[in-house]
Design a protein around this motif. Structure first.
Motif, PDB file in Angstrom:
ATOM      1  N   ASN A   1      -5.660  -2.604   5.765  1.00 26.93           N
ATOM      2  CA  ASN A   1      -5.399  -1.690   6.882  1.00 26.93           C
ATOM      3  C   ASN A   1      -6.050  -0.316   6.670  1.00 26.93           C
ATOM      4  O   ASN A   1      -6.632   0.253   7.591  1.00 26.93           O
ATOM      5  N   CYS A   2      -5.956   0.212   5.452  1.00 32.19           N
ATOM      6  CA  CYS A   2      -6.485   1.561   5.183  1.00 32.19           C
ATOM      7  C   CYS A   2      -7.981   1.547   4.857  1.00 32.19           C
ATOM      8  O   CYS A   2      -8.639   2.575   4.951  1.00 32.19           O
TER       9      CYS A   2
ATOM     10  N   CYS B   1      -6.407  -2.361   0.385  1.00 37.04           N
ATOM     11  CA  CYS B   1      -5.509  -2.409   1.530  1.00 37.04           C
ATOM     12  C   CYS B   1      -6.347  -2.734   2.769  1.00 37.04           C
ATOM     13  O   CYS B   1      -7.211  -1.943   3.145  1.00 37.04           O
TER      14      CYS B   1
ATOM     15  N   CYS C   1       0.832  -1.198   0.000  1.00 33.90           N
ATOM     16  CA  CYS C   1       0.000   0.000   0.000  1.00 33.90           C
ATOM     17  C   CYS C   1       0.875   1.260   0.000  1.00 33.90           C
ATOM     18  O   CYS C   1       1.831   1.352   0.777  1.00 33.90           O
TER      19      CYS C   1
ATOM     20  N   ARG D   1       0.240   4.035   1.181  1.00 32.39           N
ATOM     21  CA  ARG D   1       0.059   4.829   2.407  1.00 32.39           C
ATOM     22  C   ARG D   1       0.698   4.169   3.616  1.00 32.39           C
ATOM     23  O   ARG D   1       1.405   4.808   4.380  1.00 32.39           O
ATOM     24  N   CYS D   2       0.396   2.886   3.842  1.00 30.72           N
ATOM     25  CA  CYS D   2       0.801   2.251   5.109  1.00 30.72           C
ATOM     26  C   CYS D   2       1.766   1.093   4.903  1.00 30.72           C
ATOM     27  O   CYS D   2       2.219   0.496   5.870  1.00 30.72           O
TER      28      CYS D   2
HETATM   29 ZN   LIG Z   1      -2.778   0.912   3.501  1.00 35.95          ZN
END
Ligand SMILES: [Zn+2]
Length: 265
Positions: A257-258, A255, A235, A237-238
């Motif tokens: 997580n996001c 993702c 991802c 972002r994370c």
């Molecule tokens: Zn993410």
């Protein structure tokens, strides 16, 4: 598969190349592409006329050729347009070729033959007969909210359903959901009003940005999911591992997580 931004770029391409030029001949090189019309009917409607204007709705393109009729194009899985000099060789996947008086031609190219070309007298009647929902870029927040108040099932399938909202397919639904932070498998009836607003604003943002980048997926920002839509990628972002999952017969990338599962209104 061409989605809203791709069809908008085809509209801009037709506008820039082919408007107001007299159509000398129409050659149908693959009958399979024709929907509810014939090669003869197409020639009768178009030859000697010009594309006067072009409009785009969802995944459809309409070329106005006279007071009564419009050419309708759907791009299927692999459709596109190509404008070139008439003496240039036809490509193996050029299915319908419009030759103009100016020595150029516009080819409807479609490798996998899932696209369709036809004639319509009323765009509104045609869209209604196909059960098309509101156009993704024209819909206002009020109508979008009402759609999601009534929608059941998962959010990705709802976004991709042309009868709900017209123009979004597999790739851009993934991107919109990534930008909105919503898991593609989330249930529509669990979306809070704030989630629906996020979805709406990100839908507009992603489609607009894609058109600015000429619907070229490689030119979208690195912060977009689409740049990392491959197995084993992480991802942007994370840095969690991107997951895939089958939803509505298509492979969703997301993702874990996001992108969350909202908990309700
Ligand atoms: Zn993410």
């Amino acid at each position: 598969m061409p989605e809203w931004p791709d069809v908008e770029i085809f509209k801009q391409y037709l506008d820039a190349t082919s408007l107001h030029q007299k159509i000398r001949t129409v050659t149908v090189r693959s009958q399979k592409i024709l929907k509810d019309t014939s090669a003869g009917r197409l020639r009768q409607a178009l030859q000697g006329r010009s594309f006067e204007s072009c409009t785009h709705y969802g995944k459809y393109l309409f070329g106005e050729v006279g007071a009564r009729e419009r050419l309708v194009i759907h791009f299927g899985m692999t459709g596109s347009l190509k404008y070139s000099q008439q003496d240039s060789r036809n490509g193996p996947h050029d299915r319908v070729v419009f030759a103009f008086d100016n020595g150029y031609k516009l080819a409807y190219v479609c490798q996998r033959l899932f696209g369709r070309i036809g004639l319509v007298t009323s765009v509104d009647d045609f869209l209604a007969s196909r059960g098309q929902g509101p156009d993704a870029m024209s819909i206002d927040i009020g109508r979008f909210r009402r759609i999601f108040e009534k929608a059941r099932g998962n959010v990705k399938s709802t976004l991709m359903n042309q009868k709900t909202i017209a123009g979004i397919g597999n790739i851009y639904s993934d991107e919109i959901l990534f930008q909105a932070g919503i898991n593609p498998g989330a249930s529509c009836d669990k979306l809070a009003d704030a989630d629906v607003k996020q979805l709406y604003h990100n839908m507009k943002k992603v489609l607009k940005r894609a058109v600015e980048r000429r619907a070229d997926l490689h030119k979208l920002p690195q912060s977009y999911l689409v740049a990392h839509r491959n197995k084993g990628e992480t991802c942007p972002r994370c840095h969690s591992k991107i997951r895939t999952r089958k939803i509505g017969g298509r492979t969703a990338f997301y993702c874990p997580n996001c992108q969350k599962y909202p908990h309700g209104r």
